[in-house]
Design a protein around this motif. Sequence first.
Motif, mmCIF file in Angstrom:
data_model
loop_
_atom_site.group_PDB
_atom_site.id
_atom_site.type_symbol
_atom_site.label_atom_id
_atom_site.label_comp_id
_atom_site.label_asym_id
_atom_site.label_seq_id
_atom_site.Cartn_x
_atom_site.Cartn_y
_atom_site.Cartn_z
ATOM 1 N N PRO A 32 -26.697 -27.898 4.663
ATOM 2 C CA PRO A 32 -25.494 -27.043 4.682
ATOM 3 C C PRO A 32 -24.878 -26.868 3.301
ATOM 4 C CG PRO A 32 -24.971 -29.230 5.499
ATOM 5 C CD PRO A 32 -26.463 -29.192 5.328
ATOM 6 N N ALA A 33 -24.226 -25.731 3.100
ATOM 7 C CA ALA A 33 -23.463 -25.528 1.864
ATOM 8 C C ALA A 33 -22.276 -26.481 1.827
ATOM 9 C CB ALA A 33 -22.990 -24.077 1.767
ATOM 10 N N ARG A 34 -21.738 -26.752 2.992
ATOM 11 C CA ARG A 34 -20.655 -27.731 3.126
ATOM 12 C C ARG A 34 -20.685 -28.259 4.551
ATOM 13 N NH1 ARG A 34 -18.813 -22.644 3.025
ATOM 14 N NH2 ARG A 34 -17.502 -21.905 4.740
ATOM 15 N N ALA A 35 -20.222 -29.466 4.733
ATOM 16 C CA ALA A 35 -20.257 -30.082 6.053
ATOM 17 C C ALA A 35 -19.499 -29.228 7.064
ATOM 18 C CB ALA A 35 -19.659 -31.488 5.988
ATOM 19 N N GLY A 36 -20.136 -29.003 8.223
ATOM 20 C CA GLY A 36 -19.472 -28.272 9.287
ATOM 21 C C GLY A 36 -19.501 -26.769 9.153
ATOM 22 N N ASP A 37 -20.352 -26.219 8.256
ATOM 23 C CA ASP A 37 -20.340 -24.768 8.046
ATOM 24 C C ASP A 37 -21.205 -23.998 9.036
ATOM 25 O OD1 ASP A 37 -22.931 -25.220 7.197
ATOM 26 O OD2 ASP A 37 -22.643 -24.464 5.156
ATOM 27 N N GLY A 38 -21.837 -24.691 9.979
ATOM 28 C CA GLY A 38 -22.671 -24.023 10.978
ATOM 29 C C GLY A 38 -24.150 -24.135 10.702
ATOM 30 N N THR A 39 -24.544 -24.527 9.495
ATOM 31 C CA THR A 39 -25.951 -24.751 9.179
ATOM 32 C C THR A 39 -26.382 -26.080 9.790
ATOM 33 O OG1 THR A 39 -25.696 -23.610 7.068
ATOM 34 C CG2 THR A 39 -27.628 -25.008 7.304
ATOM 35 N N PRO A 40 -27.594 -26.160 10.362
ATOM 36 C CA PRO A 40 -28.043 -27.457 10.883
ATOM 37 C C PRO A 40 -27.894 -28.543 9.819
ATOM 38 C CG PRO A 40 -29.574 -25.730 11.532
ATOM 39 C CD PRO A 40 -28.592 -25.092 10.586
ATOM 40 N N GLU A 41 -27.242 -29.649 10.175
ATOM 41 C CA GLU A 41 -26.927 -30.648 9.165
ATOM 42 C C GLU A 41 -27.474 -32.026 9.496
ATOM 43 O OE1 GLU A 41 -22.416 -31.926 9.758
ATOM 44 O OE2 GLU A 41 -22.562 -29.747 9.575
ATOM 45 N N PHE A 42 -28.604 -32.062 10.234
ATOM 46 C CA PHE A 42 -29.155 -33.360 10.603
ATOM 47 C C PHE A 42 -29.634 -34.143 9.384
ATOM 48 C CE2 PHE A 42 -32.111 -29.898 11.624
ATOM 49 C CZ PHE A 42 -33.198 -30.180 10.791
ATOM 50 N N VAL A 43 -30.108 -33.451 8.334
ATOM 51 C CA VAL A 43 -30.516 -34.168 7.121
ATOM 52 C C VAL A 43 -29.296 -34.792 6.450
ATOM 53 C CG1 VAL A 43 -31.550 -33.961 4.830
ATOM 54 C CG2 VAL A 43 -32.541 -32.708 6.761
ATOM 55 N N LEU A 44 -28.213 -34.026 6.345
ATOM 56 C CA LEU A 44 -26.978 -34.556 5.770
ATOM 57 C C LEU A 44 -26.437 -35.711 6.606
ATOM 58 C CD1 LEU A 44 -24.510 -34.542 3.898
ATOM 59 C CD2 LEU A 44 -23.555 -32.697 5.314
ATOM 60 N N THR A 45 -26.460 -35.570 7.930
ATOM 61 C CA THR A 45 -25.922 -36.604 8.805
ATOM 62 C C THR A 45 -26.656 -37.935 8.612
ATOM 63 O OG1 THR A 45 -25.245 -34.981 10.463
ATOM 64 C CG2 THR A 45 -25.508 -37.239 11.215
ATOM 65 N N LEU A 46 -27.989 -37.881 8.600
ATOM 66 C CA LEU A 46 -28.762 -39.102 8.409
ATOM 67 C C LEU A 46 -28.558 -39.662 7.007
ATOM 68 C CD1 LEU A 46 -30.820 -41.217 9.256
ATOM 69 C CD2 LEU A 46 -32.640 -39.603 8.636
ATOM 70 N N SER A 47 -28.555 -38.794 5.992
ATOM 71 C CA SER A 47 -28.378 -39.244 4.616
ATOM 72 C C SER A 47 -27.022 -39.913 4.432
ATOM 73 C CB SER A 47 -28.524 -38.061 3.655
ATOM 74 O OG SER A 47 -29.808 -37.472 3.757
ATOM 75 N N SER A 48 -25.987 -39.346 5.035
ATOM 76 C CA SER A 48 -24.655 -39.928 4.958
ATOM 77 C C SER A 48 -24.615 -41.287 5.638
ATOM 78 C CB SER A 48 -23.638 -38.984 5.594
ATOM 79 O OG SER A 48 -22.336 -39.526 5.554
ATOM 80 N N LEU A 393 -26.501 -42.497 16.206
ATOM 81 C CA LEU A 393 -26.750 -42.473 14.770
ATOM 82 C C LEU A 393 -26.827 -43.873 14.160
ATOM 83 C CD1 LEU A 393 -27.066 -40.784 12.193
ATOM 84 C CD2 LEU A 393 -24.565 -40.733 12.017
ATOM 85 N N GLY A 394 -25.985 -44.783 14.609
ATOM 86 C CA GLY A 394 -26.034 -46.127 14.059
ATOM 87 C C GLY A 394 -27.375 -46.791 14.285
ATOM 88 N N HIS A 395 -27.912 -46.625 15.477
ATOM 89 C CA HIS A 395 -29.212 -47.188 15.828
ATOM 90 C C HIS A 395 -30.326 -46.529 15.016
ATOM 91 C CE1 HIS A 395 -32.397 -48.809 18.377
ATOM 92 N NE2 HIS A 395 -32.806 -47.590 18.650
#
Length: 428
Positions: A32-48, A393-395
């Motif tokens: 995503p360009a920014r968190a929550g912008d509508g782009t799939p963000e599973f890579v960002l979610t896991l990386s975070s 996500l934690g698991h």
Amino acid sequence: MASHADLPPPSAPSPGSAERPLSVLVLATTFPARAGDGTPEFVLTLSSALAAHGAQVTAIVPRVPRGARQELIDGVRVQRFAYFPRRFEGLANGAIMPNLRAHRWRWLEAGPLAIAFMLATARQVRRERPDVIHAHWIVPAGLVAWVLRRTTGVPYVVTAHGADAYTLRGGATRRLKRAVLRRASATIPVSAAIGEQLRQIGPVSPAIPMGIDVARIATEVGQRRPEPGRVLFVGRLADKKGVDILIQAAARVRPVSVVVIGDGPTRAGLEALANRIGMTDRVRFLGALPRQGVMDEFARAAAAAIPSRVAADGDQDGVPVVLGEAMAAGVPVVATDLGGLGEYVSDGENARVVAPGSVDELAAALDDLVKHPDAAEALARCASARLADTLDLGHISAQYFRVLLDAADAGPGRAYGSDRVSRGPEQP
């Protein structure tokens, strides 16, 4: 590109630096360009989540509209690279394979993107000396990681999401994918079905799906207020998503209306289909919505539909993130028994499950869900209760942290002279 011999010598470790954070370089083409912008963000979610475990995470991703060249998002340092004249650049805006199928001329961007990706990653490797690279998708990110392992010694882990397994199966690309898999410290499919596909060309690790932040979703959705007959679809509008099947099925169930969140190359055809079969007043196309907009729609939905199928080119879903999101939101799910989906849904237990591409079965399942809301809610409660052991996500992030740490420990990444990385907090 720098060779291993060209890399600067490591500085002497300062006192007390024997334990330091695991340094992970993440490579991806959908971000995503920014968190929550509508782009799939599973890579960002896991990386975070990996950053929350104590890793130092930097993501190298293509430039997209409204995305800053360098920024920090949810604990992840993001570096975006240009790969084509900005006026025409668009291959990585969304998902690459659907973009290529929709606009064949975008193949002109493929080569420049791969080269720019390689150069941007090589520069970051020289600058950061990461312990391990985490590549999402075998091509192009895995290919970049493979080249850099050969030239710098940095070990890498690949996550295969689906399109990289089911498409690009010609002789040349198959050989490239085989090379990537054979040199990877681990290749992790997001579903067992994808793993079976990839084992035909190289070694594959046990599947780990993308994780869902269950607690966050429950908070963002809040108290559900489902509207009778309101069926929600969330995802990219591409052939493999089967939205045309959903529209045709909904046409047979009078109380049902469909809300479609997402955009993509098949949107115009889907709108034309809705018009042709008299469904324009019962199908709403909302386009891509910010994250909270999606959560608000989960709160209103009587059911969420995931009508995935095998596309004409053989592509299919792995485990769509929306499956876990809907379950975490407490929304009853109807999904197809296809690949990774079938690994997480059981008909009559935690979802309604139908055959891929069957308008009849999907219509019957929708009719059952809207006519028996109490039974539908029971399915949703069962699905939510099972999330903690499967998609939470934690698991998931704890499993990935261990895989990346093992790759860093076993691989030649310490050729840079790095100290042994910290194992971070104790993992469950």
